[in-house]
Design an enzyme around this catalytic site. Structure first.
Site, mmCIF file in Angstrom:
data_model
loop_
_atom_site.group_PDB
_atom_site.id
_atom_site.type_symbol
_atom_site.label_atom_id
_atom_site.label_comp_id
_atom_site.label_asym_id
_atom_site.label_seq_id
_atom_site.Cartn_x
_atom_site.Cartn_y
_atom_site.Cartn_z
ATOM 1 N N ASP A 1 0.744 -1.121 -0.016
ATOM 2 C CA ASP A 1 -0.036 -0.003 0.120
ATOM 3 C C ASP A 1 0.899 1.190 0.217
ATOM 4 O O ASP A 1 1.534 1.629 0.878
ATOM 5 C CB ASP A 1 -0.793 -0.001 1.393
ATOM 6 N N ASN B 1 2.475 5.819 -10.994
ATOM 7 C CA ASN B 1 1.301 5.716 -11.684
ATOM 8 C C ASN B 1 0.040 5.720 -10.607
ATOM 9 O O ASN B 1 -0.913 5.862 -10.946
ATOM 10 C CB ASN B 1 1.057 4.696 -12.659
ATOM 11 N N SER C 1 -1.687 14.610 -14.448
ATOM 12 C CA SER C 1 -2.970 14.750 -14.763
ATOM 13 C C SER C 1 -2.934 16.099 -15.486
ATOM 14 O O SER C 1 -2.489 17.061 -15.028
ATOM 15 C CB SER C 1 -3.924 14.409 -13.856
ATOM 16 N N TYR D 1 -7.106 16.518 -6.016
ATOM 17 C CA TYR D 1 -6.282 15.951 -6.678
ATOM 18 C C TYR D 1 -5.569 16.779 -7.691
ATOM 19 O O TYR D 1 -4.391 16.413 -7.923
ATOM 20 C CB TYR D 1 -7.384 15.034 -7.578
ATOM 21 N N LYS E 1 -1.505 16.698 -8.243
ATOM 22 C CA LYS E 1 -0.653 16.457 -9.435
ATOM 23 C C LYS E 1 0.118 17.832 -9.891
ATOM 24 O O LYS E 1 0.946 17.452 -10.487
ATOM 25 C CB LYS E 1 -1.838 16.289 -10.551
#
Length: 198
Positions: free
Chosen positions: A21, A48, A100, A114, A118
């Site tokens: 994890d 990734n 992203s 998020y 990124k």
């Protein structure tokens, strides 16, 4: 890519001993040490793993924030830190960070943490490229909407709408991203570092 896949499959269960994890710091460091113990070296690191919860901005909790940053930013940083010495010792290596387009867009209402994670990953890509040169090349890939098991479009009308808003009128596939990753990992890109391909 097929040769690498066959090689990993031939290793059988040994290839899966270095799983864990990555959002858990203790597990992350174990993965790094297990990988080096099993394989002895690392040539390519692809960061990734990611977390993207569509949580509205007013309800993002400290726990939501921390979990996103732990997996999307902390894990790539410490995986690179743990594996880079092996790459430097052998005189070569490649790190590819999967970012992203959310790092470049003004995200409205949901998933703001998020996009922030990124954007931080893109900054990490540039900093590591400078820090780890000339032995290690570090680049990023920042896909837009991509058809994967994680995100799919089953509604044809919705898919047509998405495609109509894209310059090439097509949604990326995971193969599109994989081809770019293979290029960035290969000698064909030996003059490229510190770049994120959107």
């Amino acid at each position: 890519a097929q040769e690498v896949l066959r090689e990993v499959e031939s290793l059988g269960s040994q290839a899966f001993l270095a799983r864990g994890d990555l959002s858990d710091f203790a597990s992350l460091t174990t993965v790094t040490s297990d990988f080096l113990r099993i394989f002895g070296r690392v040539d390519i690191l692809v960061n990734n793993a990611a977390r993207y919860d569509r949580i509205p901005f007013p309800t993002v909790s400290l726990d939501d924030w921390q979990k996103t940053l732990d997996l999307n930013l902390r894990a790539p940083f410490f995986l690179a830190q743990g594996l880079a010495p092996s790459m430097v010792a052998q005189g070569s290596g490649v790190i590819i960070n999967v970012s992203s387009d959310a790092a470049y867009l003004a995200i409205k209402d949901t998933g703001i943490e998020y996009g922030i994670s990124k954007a931080g990953l893109d900054a990490l890509t540039r900093s590591l490229a400078s820090t780890l040169a000339p032995h290690i090349r570090v680049n990023g890939i920042a896909p837009g909407y991509t058809l994967t098991g994680f995100s799919s479009v089953s509604n044809p009308v919705q898919r047509m709408k998405i495609e109509s808003e894209l310059p090439l009128r097509r949604i990326n596939t995971s193969e599109d991203i994989a081809h770019l990753a293979v290029f960035l990992a290969s000698e064909k890109s030996k003059g490229i570092t510190g770049q994120t391909f959107v």
